[in-house]
Design a protein around this motif. Structure first.
Motif, PDB file in Angstrom:
ATOM      1  N   VAL A  78     -14.898 -20.715  -3.009  1.00  0.00           N
ATOM      2  CA  VAL A  78     -13.724 -21.564  -2.780  1.00  0.00           C
ATOM      3  C   VAL A  78     -14.121 -23.013  -2.604  1.00  0.00           C
ATOM      4  N   TYR A  79     -15.032 -23.281  -1.633  1.00  0.00           N
ATOM      5  CA  TYR A  79     -15.401 -24.657  -1.327  1.00  0.00           C
ATOM      6  C   TYR A  79     -16.830 -25.003  -1.734  1.00  0.00           C
ATOM      7  N   ALA A  80     -17.716 -24.021  -1.728  1.00  0.00           N
ATOM      8  CA  ALA A  80     -19.126 -24.322  -1.993  1.00  0.00           C
ATOM      9  C   ALA A  80     -19.703 -23.318  -2.980  1.00  0.00           C
ATOM     10  N   PRO A  81     -19.260 -23.351  -4.219  1.00  0.00           N
ATOM     11  CA  PRO A  81     -19.747 -22.359  -5.183  1.00  0.00           C
ATOM     12  C   PRO A  81     -21.213 -22.551  -5.566  1.00  0.00           C
ATOM     13  N   LEU A  82     -21.784 -23.746  -5.294  1.00  0.00           N
ATOM     14  CA  LEU A  82     -23.162 -24.031  -5.705  1.00  0.00           C
ATOM     15  C   LEU A  82     -24.147 -23.953  -4.545  1.00  0.00           C
ATOM     16  N   ARG A  83     -23.675 -23.626  -3.379  1.00  0.00           N
ATOM     17  CA  ARG A  83     -24.544 -23.594  -2.201  1.00  0.00           C
ATOM     18  C   ARG A  83     -25.158 -22.224  -1.945  1.00  0.00           C
ATOM     19  N   GLY A  84     -24.917 -21.302  -2.831  1.00  0.00           N
ATOM     20  CA  GLY A  84     -25.510 -19.983  -2.664  1.00  0.00           C
ATOM     21  C   GLY A  84     -24.716 -19.111  -1.700  1.00  0.00           C
ATOM     22  N   ARG A  85     -25.390 -18.177  -1.081  1.00  0.00           N
ATOM     23  CA  ARG A  85     -24.729 -17.204  -0.218  1.00  0.00           C
ATOM     24  C   ARG A  85     -24.693 -17.669   1.236  1.00  0.00           C
ATOM     25  N   HIS A  86     -23.689 -17.147   1.954  1.00  0.00           N
ATOM     26  CA  HIS A  86     -23.536 -17.421   3.377  1.00  0.00           C
ATOM     27  C   HIS A  86     -23.556 -16.099   4.136  1.00  0.00           C
ATOM     28  N   GLU A  87     -23.846 -16.216   5.408  1.00  0.00           N
ATOM     29  CA  GLU A  87     -23.866 -15.035   6.271  1.00  0.00           C
ATOM     30  C   GLU A  87     -22.774 -15.181   7.331  1.00  0.00           C
ATOM     31  N   LEU A  88     -21.981 -14.130   7.478  1.00  0.00           N
ATOM     32  CA  LEU A  88     -20.949 -14.080   8.506  1.00  0.00           C
ATOM     33  C   LEU A  88     -21.325 -13.018   9.525  1.00  0.00           C
ATOM     34  N   GLU A  89     -21.283 -13.400  10.789  1.00  0.00           N
ATOM     35  CA  GLU A  89     -21.642 -12.494  11.869  1.00  0.00           C
ATOM     36  C   GLU A  89     -20.450 -12.347  12.814  1.00  0.00           C
ATOM     37  N   GLU A  90     -20.188 -11.118  13.253  1.00  0.00           N
ATOM     38  CA  GLU A  90     -19.058 -10.891  14.162  1.00  0.00           C
ATOM     39  C   GLU A  90     -19.242  -9.567  14.893  1.00  0.00           C
ATOM     40  N   PRO A 114     -15.641   4.426  23.154  1.00  0.00           N
ATOM     41  CA  PRO A 114     -16.955   4.977  22.832  1.00  0.00           C
ATOM     42  C   PRO A 114     -17.841   3.956  22.145  1.00  0.00           C
ATOM     43  N   GLU A 115     -19.138   4.132  22.307  1.00  0.00           N
ATOM     44  CA  GLU A 115     -20.095   3.173  21.744  1.00  0.00           C
ATOM     45  C   GLU A 115     -20.008   3.125  20.234  1.00  0.00           C
ATOM     46  N   ASP A 116     -19.651   4.231  19.577  1.00  0.00           N
ATOM     47  CA  ASP A 116     -19.583   4.231  18.126  1.00  0.00           C
ATOM     48  C   ASP A 116     -18.333   3.536  17.600  1.00  0.00           C
ATOM     49  N   SER A 117     -17.481   2.976  18.495  1.00  0.00           N
ATOM     50  CA  SER A 117     -16.340   2.187  18.057  1.00  0.00           C
ATOM     51  C   SER A 117     -16.574   0.696  18.248  1.00  0.00           C
ATOM     52  N   LEU A 118     -17.771   0.318  18.672  1.00  0.00           N
ATOM     53  CA  LEU A 118     -18.183  -1.078  18.780  1.00  0.00           C
ATOM     54  C   LEU A 118     -19.236  -1.354  17.725  1.00  0.00           C
ATOM     55  N   PHE A 119     -19.028  -2.414  16.964  1.00  0.00           N
ATOM     56  CA  PHE A 119     -19.915  -2.708  15.840  1.00  0.00           C
ATOM     57  C   PHE A 119     -20.318  -4.176  15.879  1.00  0.00           C
ATOM     58  N   HIS A 120     -21.564  -4.413  15.509  1.00  0.00           N
ATOM     59  CA  HIS A 120     -22.052  -5.771  15.276  1.00  0.00           C
ATOM     60  C   HIS A 120     -22.324  -5.897  13.782  1.00  0.00           C
ATOM     61  N   CYS A 121     -21.573  -6.789  13.132  1.00  0.00           N
ATOM     62  CA  CYS A 121     -21.600  -6.858  11.661  1.00  0.00           C
ATOM     63  C   CYS A 121     -22.232  -8.169  11.189  1.00  0.00           C
ATOM     64  N   ARG A 122     -22.988  -8.065  10.126  1.00  0.00           N
ATOM     65  CA  ARG A 122     -23.512  -9.227   9.405  1.00  0.00           C
ATOM     66  C   ARG A 122     -23.240  -9.010   7.921  1.00  0.00           C
ATOM     67  N   VAL A 123     -22.506  -9.927   7.362  1.00  0.00           N
ATOM     68  CA  VAL A 123     -22.082  -9.785   5.965  1.00  0.00           C
ATOM     69  C   VAL A 123     -22.573 -10.995   5.185  1.00  0.00           C
ATOM     70  N   ILE A 124     -23.167 -10.755   4.042  1.00  0.00           N
ATOM     71  CA  ILE A 124     -23.593 -11.807   3.123  1.00  0.00           C
ATOM     72  C   ILE A 124     -22.527 -11.948   2.041  1.00  0.00           C
ATOM     73  N   TYR A 125     -22.068 -13.174   1.802  1.00  0.00           N
ATOM     74  CA  TYR A 125     -21.007 -13.399   0.808  1.00  0.00           C
ATOM     75  C   TYR A 125     -21.216 -14.732   0.115  1.00  0.00           C
ATOM     76  N   GLU A 126     -20.570 -14.889  -1.009  1.00  0.00           N
ATOM     77  CA  GLU A 126     -20.618 -16.128  -1.774  1.00  0.00           C
ATOM     78  C   GLU A 126     -19.322 -16.905  -1.568  1.00  0.00           C
ATOM     79  N   ASP A 127     -19.471 -18.206  -1.290  1.00  0.00           N
ATOM     80  CA  ASP A 127     -18.308 -19.062  -1.065  1.00  0.00           C
ATOM     81  C   ASP A 127     -17.930 -19.707  -2.392  1.00  0.00           C
TER      82      ASP A 127
END
Length: 255
Positions: A92-104, A77-90
């Motif tokens: 681990v490797y880049a604590p001073l670079r601000g936020r990143h966006e992950l898309e999947e 069903p269409e409601d079981s397919l999702f396009h996600c965009r998540v904003i997060y802070e890195d």
């Protein structure tokens, strides 16, 4: 004087009467032949042909269902397919670079109890595009690194990966705007342990993802041993979202 003459009476009956009353008992060396009544023969051959045809058609139908279900992309069903965009802070490797966006893109298959995640090429770099399958029925996770054209198999980590039903409810709530996931990142470190030769034991979903590709097994590295800088050239990472946080899976070719 009267002469009286007596005629001799035979004790035997005429031959014709003897033949009619005679009972013939077959000898030991002779066979007793009984009269055969004519009956209509039962169509045994026709019944066998019909039964064989029914069995063949039943097997053909079951085989078609199996091939369609496990070797073609299942329709959900269409409601079981999702396009996600998540904003997060890195942190681990880049604590001073601000936020990143992950898309999947996320596909959740409730009936078959597995999840499929597609991560495109990230905008910020440092992570590989990948297709991921979490098979809860088999307890396995498969990472297909698109940049390297290689598959990696490991045990499913239920601490980091939500079950299909829970993840579906989470993404529905995010889509409705009633719940937002936390924007931080968790890292897991993996190391290659060997080549996978047989794909049958991996199940139909992972088999379809990794078929025809070099496939390797992974094990989790001891968290107390961090990845040193001299090892980074042998490692690559895949960032994905399947919980209330972002997961970075770091895969290293050697210990």
């Amino acid at each position: 004087m009267v002469k009286i003459t007596f005629h001799a009476v035979s004790a035997q009956k005429p031959e014709k009467e003897n033949d009619e009353d005679k009972i013939i008992i077959p000898q030991a060396h002779e066979q007793l032949v009984l009269p055969v009544t004519s009956k209509k023969p039962f169509p045994t051959v026709l019944c066998c042909l019909i039964f064989g045809l029914v069995v063949f058609l039943s097997g053909l139908v079951l085989a078609s269902i199996y091939v369609y279900r496990y070797y073609f992309i299942p329709q959900i069903p269409e409601d079981s397919l999702f396009h996600c965009r998540v904003i997060y802070e890195d942190s681990v490797y880049a604590p001073l670079r601000g936020r990143h966006e992950l898309e999947e893109n996320v596909g959740i298959y409730l009936d078959d109890n597995y999840e499929q995640i597609s991560v495109p090429v990230p905008h910020f770099g440092g992570s590989d595009p990948a297709d991921i399958i979490h098979d809860f029925q088999r307890g396995l996770t498969a990472y297909y690194d698109i940049a390297l054209d290689k598959c990696y198999i490991t045990e499913l980590n239920t601490t980091l990966v939500m079950p299909p039903r829970n993840l579906w409810e989470l993404l529905v709530n995010v889509k409705r705007g009633t719940y937002l996931p936390q924007t931080y990142i968790v890292q897991e470190e993996m190391v290659v342990t060997g080549r996978v030769r047989s794909m049958r034991q991996l199940g139909p979903f992972i088999h379809r993802l990794c078929y025809g590709k070099e496939t390797y097994r992974l094990r989790r590295r001891n968290q107390r041993r961090r990845i040193e800088r001299r090892e980074t050239k042998k490692c690559h990472s895949i960032r994905h979202f399947e919980n209330t946080f972002v997961v970075e899976t770091v895969i290293c070719d050697r210990v």
